[in-house]
Design an enzyme around this catalytic site. Structure first.
Site, PDB file in Angstrom:
ATOM      1  CG  ASP A  94       1.374   9.040  -1.996  1.00  0.00           C
ATOM      2  OD1 ASP A  94       1.998  10.069  -1.693  1.00  0.00           O
ATOM      3  OD2 ASP A  94       1.924   8.005  -2.401  1.00  0.00           O
ATOM      4  CG  HIS A 147       5.104   7.736  -3.533  1.00  0.00           C
ATOM      5  ND1 HIS A 147       4.109   8.661  -3.436  1.00  0.00           N
ATOM      6  CD2 HIS A 147       6.169   8.393  -4.054  1.00  0.00           C
ATOM      7  CE1 HIS A 147       4.549   9.829  -3.886  1.00  0.00           C
ATOM      8  NE2 HIS A 147       5.803   9.680  -4.276  1.00  0.00           N
ATOM      9  CB  SER A 195       8.316  12.036  -4.260  1.00  0.00           C
ATOM     10  OG  SER A 195       8.215  10.898  -5.084  1.00  0.00           O
TER      11      SER A 195
END
Length: 181
Positions: free
Chosen positions: A124, A97, A58
Site C-alpha cells: 500500500d 487492508h 481489495s
C-alpha cells in the site's frame, strides 16, 4: 401507493401544534439515541469508527464490497496478518487492508506498519501520503474483529445515489411525525 400518500397528507393536515411538537420531540429522541449508542460503541471499542463498510474488492476473498466490519483498537501491539482499518492524511475514506510487515523499535516503542489488500498486486505504499512509506499507530482506526456480509450495501447505494439517501430520510421523518403512537 397513492392511498398511503393521501392518508399521510390527511394525517399531517389534521394534526395540531401540540401533536407536531410531540412527534418532533420523538424524532429528536430517536436521533439522540442513535448518537448515544455510537458514542458508547466508540468508548467500548477504543475506535473513532467502531463500524465500517468495505467499499472495494481489495480484500476479497476475506471481505467483499458491502460487508460491515466491527472494529476494536485496544492496546495490544499490531501483528502481521491482522486486518486493520487505517486513515491516511489527504484521504477522506478509511482503508481496510491486512498487515504484511511490522517493524518494532524496542528502545523507543515506535512501530512501523506496512499493509496490503489481499486482492491487490503490491503493498500500500502508493496509497499512503506523499513521502510516507509506513503507517504508524496513529493511522490505525481499529482491527477487524467481526463482520456481517453484504449488510453495508445499503450504505453504498445511498452514497452512490444520494437522492436515495435523501428520499429515505424524508420518508422516515414523515413516518415518525405521522405515527399514531
Amino acid at each position: 401507493m397513492s392511498n398511503i400518500v393521501t392518508e399521510t397528507w390527511t394525517t399531517l393536515r389534521t394534526m395540531n401544534k401540540r401533536q407536531f411538537l410531540t412527534q418532533g420531540v420523538s424524532l429528536g429522541l430517536i436521533v439522540t439515541s442513535a448518537l448515544i449508542i455510537w458514542k458508547t460503541l466508540m468508548l467500548g471499542t477504543g475506535s473513532e469508527s467502531p463500524v465500517v463498510v468495505v467499499l472495494s474488492g481489495s480484500m476479497q476473498p476475506a471481505f467483499y464490497r458491502g460487508d460491515i466490519l466491527f472494529l476494536y483498537l485496544g492496546d495490544a501491539p499490531i501483528r502481521m496478518g491482522e486486518i486493520v482499518v487505517f486513515n491516511v492524511e489527504g484521504r477522506d475514506i478509511p482503508i481496510v487492508h491486512r498487515v504484511i510487515k511490522v517493524h518494532e523499535r524496542h528502545k523507543t516503542g515506535h512501530v512501523d506498519i506496512l499493509t496490503k489488500g489481499d486482492n491487490n498486486y503490491g503493498d500500500d505504499k502508493v496509497l499512503y501520503a506523499s513521502g510516507q512509506e509506513w503507517l504508524n499507530r496513529k493511522h490505525i482506526m481499529g482491527r477487524a474483529v467481526g463482520y456481517l456480509p453484504s449488510v453495508g450495501m445499503v450504505t453504498i447505494v445511498m452514497n452512490d445515489y444520494p437522492y436515495v439517501k435523501y428520499l429515505l430520510i424524508c420518508v422516515l421523518g414523515i413516518l415518525v411525525v405521522t405515527s399514531k403512537e
